[in-house]
Design a protein around this motif. Structure first.
Motif, PDB file in Angstrom:
ATOM      1  N   ALA A  15       0.826  -1.217   0.000  1.00 51.17           N
ATOM      2  CA  ALA A  15       0.000   0.000   0.000  1.00 51.17           C
ATOM      3  C   ALA A  15       0.859   1.266   0.000  1.00 51.17           C
ATOM      4  O   ALA A  15       0.859   2.033   0.959  1.00 51.17           O
ATOM      5  CB  ALA A  15      -0.917  -0.031   1.221  1.00 51.17           C
TER       6      ALA A  15
ATOM      7  N   SER B 243       2.325   5.024  -0.690  1.00 55.98           N
ATOM      8  CA  SER B 243       1.821   6.373  -0.936  1.00 55.98           C
ATOM      9  C   SER B 243       2.646   6.930  -2.094  1.00 55.98           C
ATOM     10  O   SER B 243       3.880   6.963  -2.016  1.00 55.98           O
ATOM     11  CB  SER B 243       2.026   7.248   0.296  1.00 55.98           C
ATOM     12  OG  SER B 243       1.428   6.639   1.412  1.00 55.98           O
TER      13      SER B 243
ATOM     14  N   TYR C 137      -5.939   9.096   7.272  1.00 51.95           N
ATOM     15  CA  TYR C 137      -5.232   7.863   6.885  1.00 51.95           C
ATOM     16  C   TYR C 137      -5.705   6.678   7.726  1.00 51.95           C
ATOM     17  O   TYR C 137      -5.960   5.587   7.222  1.00 51.95           O
ATOM     18  CB  TYR C 137      -3.720   8.076   7.045  1.00 51.95           C
ATOM     19  CG  TYR C 137      -2.948   6.792   7.196  1.00 51.95           C
ATOM     20  CD1 TYR C 137      -2.746   5.945   6.111  1.00 51.95           C
ATOM     21  CD2 TYR C 137      -2.460   6.401   8.440  1.00 51.95           C
ATOM     22  CE1 TYR C 137      -2.078   4.748   6.261  1.00 51.95           C
ATOM     23  CE2 TYR C 137      -1.797   5.210   8.605  1.00 51.95           C
ATOM     24  CZ  TYR C 137      -1.602   4.383   7.514  1.00 51.95           C
ATOM     25  OH  TYR C 137      -0.948   3.208   7.669  1.00 51.95           O
TER      26      TYR C 137
HETATM   27  N1  GLU Z   1       0.832   4.154   2.732  1.00 52.50           N
HETATM   28  C1  GLU Z   1       1.635   3.771   3.844  1.00 52.50           C
HETATM   29  C2  GLU Z   1       3.081   4.059   3.539  1.00 52.50           C
HETATM   30  O1  GLU Z   1       3.438   4.216   2.372  1.00 52.50           O
HETATM   31  C3  GLU Z   1       1.516   2.300   4.151  1.00 52.50           C
HETATM   32  C4  GLU Z   1       0.323   2.008   4.935  1.00 52.50           C
HETATM   33  C5  GLU Z   1       0.220   0.568   5.392  1.00 52.50           C
HETATM   34  O2  GLU Z   1       0.971  -0.291   4.915  1.00 52.50           O
HETATM   35  O3  GLU Z   1      -0.641   0.312   6.204  1.00 52.50           O
HETATM   36  O4  GLU Z   1       3.864   4.127   4.454  1.00 52.50           O
END
Ligand code: GLU
Length: 248
Positions: free
Chosen positions: A8, A10, A182
């Motif tokens: 996931a 960003s 978030y």
């Molecule tokens: N988007 C978050 C990041 O790039 C990761 C979130 C997650 O893995 O829960 O750090």
């Protein structure tokens, strides 16, 4: 139960080796267990997310052969669903409107600093009637987090990790402008995507306790967490110039 993992990122910067490592662990665990590996682009920071960074994530993962088993999910496109969950929690009395002004929050912060403790929202609006709300203030929505007992995470890497609920606070899930935070988006998306195993850097370990409170409030299964160390190499790596190292 079929294992579902996810990466996931960003898209606020290009895919770097730390992100690639997290993706690899998720991909490997999904393949090892005969499960699914999903990709979610967490593009809710509209100022810092760029299409170039999204492309670089796709290119990088393809180049590494870490292809997702379904089309990617874009988090920002799901913001209405996230807000719906906040409203559901409000209706169930598991979240509440908070009308504290920035000045009041600053005061809370200063007081905490003066007393040498971390800033914690003091629950001013937790049980207060909204009829006394100041006019013209767009309230945020806060989760009614448990006040007693411990939050316990059985982490596959860290082992049992425990924190007293009194140390956590009623965090914001929906901002005054109606946009989700978030912490809300990630829980709703992981639940809706059927994620069973959250494998990510241990910089997110403290978020896991807070996220657990949200899963519990919604009556959702909490995924199995595995927080992988970012800092397992002594000292700062000379090659990639980060505090962790893949072993150069
Ligand atoms: N988007 C978050 C990041 O790039 C990761 C979130 C997650 O893995 O829960 O750090």
């Amino acid at each position: 139960m079929t294992v579902v993992t996810r990466f996931a990122p960003s898209p606020t910067g290009f895919l770097h080796i730390g992100g690639a490592r997290t993706a690899l662990y998720n991909w490997l665990y999904a393949k090892h267990t005969g499960g699914k590996f999903l990709l979610r682009i967490e593009d809710t920071d509209r100022e810092r997310s760029t299409p170039e960074a999204v492309e670089a994530i796709f290119d990088g993962l393809n180049w590494l052969g870490l292809t997702a088993d379904e089309e990617p999910t874009f988090q920002f496109a799901r913001r209405d669903r996230h807000a719906d969950v906040a409203n559901e929690l409000l209706a169930a009395g598991k979240a509440y409107y908070c009308y504290c002004s920035p000045e009041e929050l600053t005061e809370m912060r200063e007081k905490a600093r003066a007393e040498g403790r971390p800033m914690k929202y003091d629950g001013t609006w937790r049980d207060r009637d909204a009829s006394g709300a100041p006019e013209g203030v767009k309230p945020v929505v806060r989760l009614k987090a448990p006040l007693e007992g411990d939050a316990v995470i059985m982490d596959q890497v860290q082992g049992e990790v425990r924190v007293a609920n009194e140390q956590l606070d009623d965090y914001v899930i929906l901002r005054g402008d109606g946009t989700p935070t978030y912490m809300l988006s990630v829980v709703v998306d992981d639940h809706d995507m059927g994620v069973t195993n959250v494998i990510r850097g241990d910089d997110h370990l403290t978020n896991a306790f807070r996220q657990k409170a949200l899963y519990d409030a919604m009556g959702w299964d909490v995924p199995t967490f595995a927080h992988i160390p970012l800092n397992s190499w002594p000292g700062r790596c000379k090659t990639v110039q980060t505090s962790w190292c893949v072993g150069c």
